[in-house]
Enzyme design. Sequence first.
Site, short mmCIF file in Angstrom:
data_model
loop_
_atom_site.label_atom_id
_atom_site.label_comp_id
_atom_site.label_asym_id
_atom_site.label_seq_id
_atom_site.Cartn_x
_atom_site.Cartn_y
_atom_site.Cartn_z
N ARG A 35 0.81 -1.35 -0.05
CA ARG A 35 -0.06 0.14 0.20
C ARG A 35 0.82 1.36 0.05
O ARG A 35 0.47 2.35 -0.76
CB ARG A 35 -0.86 0.09 1.21
CG ARG A 35 -2.01 1.16 1.33
CD ARG A 35 -2.99 1.01 2.49
NE ARG A 35 -3.76 2.08 3.08
CZ ARG A 35 -5.02 2.51 2.16
NH1 ARG A 35 -5.51 1.48 1.41
NH2 ARG A 35 -5.31 3.69 2.91
N ILE A 61 -7.47 7.63 -1.21
CA ILE A 61 -7.25 6.16 -1.03
C ILE A 61 -8.14 5.84 0.04
O ILE A 61 -8.03 6.38 1.05
CB ILE A 61 -5.95 5.61 -1.09
CG1 ILE A 61 -5.64 4.13 -1.04
CG2 ILE A 61 -4.98 6.44 0.05
CD1 ILE A 61 -4.12 3.70 -1.26
N SER A 62 -9.13 4.73 -0.05
CA SER A 62 -10.01 4.46 1.08
C SER A 62 -9.39 3.77 1.90
O SER A 62 -8.20 3.10 1.78
CB SER A 62 -11.01 3.65 0.27
OG SER A 62 -11.82 4.34 -0.82
N GLN A 63 -9.86 3.76 2.92
CA GLN A 63 -9.55 2.93 4.36
C GLN A 63 -9.45 1.68 3.96
O GLN A 63 -10.21 0.79 3.44
CB GLN A 63 -10.50 3.30 5.22
CG GLN A 63 -10.43 2.29 6.54
CD GLN A 63 -11.52 2.49 7.64
OE1 GLN A 63 -12.87 3.20 6.99
NE2 GLN A 63 -11.82 1.91 8.57
#
Length: 216
Positions: A35, A61-63
Site C-alpha cells: 500500500r 485512497i480508501s480506508q
Amino acid sequence: MANFAKLREEMVQRQIAARGLDDPKLLAAFRAVPREQFVGAEYAAYAYQDSPLPIESGQTISQPYIVALTIDAAEIKAGDKVLEVGAGSGYAAAVIGRIAGEVIAIERHDQLVGIARQRMERLGYANVRVVEGDGTLGWPEEAPFDVIVAAASGSHVPQSWIDQLKPGGRIVMPIGEPQSLQYLVKVTKQPNGSLKREELCPVRFVPLIGAEGFPG
C-alpha cells in the site's frame, strides 16, 4: 525507515481479519500488495493507518477495511472479470488483481490514470488495466463483467452497469448524496434479469461524477 512488511501484516490482522473478514484469498491479496507504493512519498509512513489518505487530483485512497469489505461483498473469484469504477491510486485494483482473472479500472482524472498505469507496470500487475473515461457509463467494449465495484457514491446504480453485468454478477457501490449519509450496497443480477439489493453499512465516499452520476 518504516518496516512496511510488519505494518502491512498488522493492518491485515487488526483492521481486516479482526473485523470478521477472514477469507484466506482476501487476506493473502492484502498481504501481497504494498500500500505504501500507492500513496505519495509524504504519506508512505501512514499507509497502513485505519483511515483514508489524500492522493493526487484532490482524491483519496480508501480506508483498507472499506476496500476489503467491498471486495469481500463482491465475492470475487479466480477467473472473474472485474470492472472497477474510480481507480484512483490503483490500490484496490491491484488487490482485486491478486484474486480475479482480469481487472479493468476506469478513472476520469488523467493525472491519476498515468500514475496508476506506471504503478501497475512497475509492480508487475499484468492482469490490471487502467483506462480513462466516464466510469458511470461502464466499459461496454469489454462487457460483460462478473463483478463491478465502485469507489464513489452515486444516487442510484447506473443502468449501464446493470446492462454490462453477467447474470449472477454482483455490483458493490456506495449510494447516497454527497456530504450526507451513504450506504455500501450490493446488487446481484438474478438469472431472470431481476435485481436483489442488500445494504451493507454506512460509508462516506467522494461523489460518482459523470453522465449517469452527479455533475462535475
